[in-house]
Design a protein around this motif. Sequence first.
Motif, PDB file in Angstrom:
ATOM      1  N   MET A   1       5.559   9.912   6.558  1.00  0.00           N
ATOM      2  CA  MET A   1       4.934   9.097   5.534  1.00  0.00           C
ATOM      3  C   MET A   1       4.723   7.703   6.095  1.00  0.00           C
ATOM      4  N   ASP A   2       3.537   7.219   6.029  1.00  0.00           N
ATOM      5  CA  ASP A   2       3.257   5.852   6.452  1.00  0.00           C
ATOM      6  C   ASP A   2       3.185   4.924   5.249  1.00  0.00           C
ATOM      7  N   MET A   3       2.532   5.371   4.158  1.00  0.00           N
ATOM      8  CA  MET A   3       2.385   4.509   2.981  1.00  0.00           C
ATOM      9  C   MET A   3       2.329   5.360   1.725  1.00  0.00           C
ATOM     10  N   TRP A   4       3.085   4.948   0.719  1.00  0.00           N
ATOM     11  CA  TRP A   4       3.075   5.573  -0.594  1.00  0.00           C
ATOM     12  C   TRP A   4       2.823   4.470  -1.607  1.00  0.00           C
ATOM     13  N   VAL A   5       1.867   4.670  -2.499  1.00  0.00           N
ATOM     14  CA  VAL A   5       1.514   3.667  -3.508  1.00  0.00           C
ATOM     15  C   VAL A   5       1.571   4.316  -4.885  1.00  0.00           C
ATOM     16  N   ASN A   6       2.178   3.590  -5.846  1.00  0.00           N
ATOM     17  CA  ASN A   6       2.265   4.084  -7.211  1.00  0.00           C
ATOM     18  C   ASN A   6       2.401   2.893  -8.148  1.00  0.00           C
ATOM     19  N   ASN A   7       1.511   2.791  -9.109  1.00  0.00           N
ATOM     20  CA  ASN A   7       1.559   1.732 -10.124  1.00  0.00           C
ATOM     21  C   ASN A   7       1.651   0.330  -9.520  1.00  0.00           C
ATOM     22  N   GLY A   8       0.931   0.087  -8.449  1.00  0.00           N
ATOM     23  CA  GLY A   8       0.904  -1.241  -7.842  1.00  0.00           C
ATOM     24  C   GLY A   8       2.038  -1.531  -6.880  1.00  0.00           C
ATOM     25  N   PHE A   9       2.955  -0.608  -6.705  1.00  0.00           N
ATOM     26  CA  PHE A   9       4.051  -0.766  -5.751  1.00  0.00           C
ATOM     27  C   PHE A   9       3.772   0.100  -4.535  1.00  0.00           C
ATOM     28  N   SER A  10       4.172  -0.377  -3.367  1.00  0.00           N
ATOM     29  CA  SER A  10       3.972   0.422  -2.155  1.00  0.00           C
ATOM     30  C   SER A  10       5.261   0.501  -1.354  1.00  0.00           C
ATOM     31  N   VAL A  11       5.422   1.633  -0.693  1.00  0.00           N
ATOM     32  CA  VAL A  11       6.543   1.874   0.203  1.00  0.00           C
ATOM     33  C   VAL A  11       5.944   2.356   1.512  1.00  0.00           C
ATOM     34  N   SER A  12       6.385   1.764   2.611  1.00  0.00           N
ATOM     35  CA  SER A  12       5.825   2.123   3.904  1.00  0.00           C
ATOM     36  C   SER A  12       6.927   2.253   4.948  1.00  0.00           C
ATOM     37  N   THR A  13       6.692   3.107   5.921  1.00  0.00           N
ATOM     38  CA  THR A  13       7.591   3.211   7.069  1.00  0.00           C
ATOM     39  C   THR A  13       7.003   2.482   8.274  1.00  0.00           C
ATOM     40  N   ASN A  14       5.961   1.706   8.054  1.00  0.00           N
ATOM     41  CA  ASN A  14       5.321   0.931   9.113  1.00  0.00           C
ATOM     42  C   ASN A  14       5.916  -0.477   9.120  1.00  0.00           C
ATOM     43  N   LYS A  15       6.707  -0.796  10.148  1.00  0.00           N
ATOM     44  CA  LYS A  15       7.384  -2.092  10.173  1.00  0.00           C
ATOM     45  C   LYS A  15       6.424  -3.265  10.350  1.00  0.00           C
ATOM     46  N   ASP A  16       5.161  -3.001  10.677  1.00  0.00           N
ATOM     47  CA  ASP A  16       4.170  -4.083  10.787  1.00  0.00           C
ATOM     48  C   ASP A  16       3.907  -4.740   9.432  1.00  0.00           C
TER      49      ASP A  16
END
Length: 54
Positions: A1-16
């Motif tokens: 998973m690189d990016m997950w977005v839900n209801n305006g929140f995002s979670v990413s495993t990309n440290k950039d």
Amino acid sequence: MDMWVNNGFSVSTNKDYLDLSLIHNFLSKEAYWSKGIPIQTVKKAIENSPLYQQ
């Protein structure tokens, strides 16, 4: 998973996407358990975190 977005929140495993300055500022000045932590320690922790291994 690189990016997950839900209801305006995002979670990413990309440290950039991490704001090292913001993270260090919080940890070194606000969090009671890490006050005074050097930025190099924060960098090393991020680099060695299994969450951000590519």
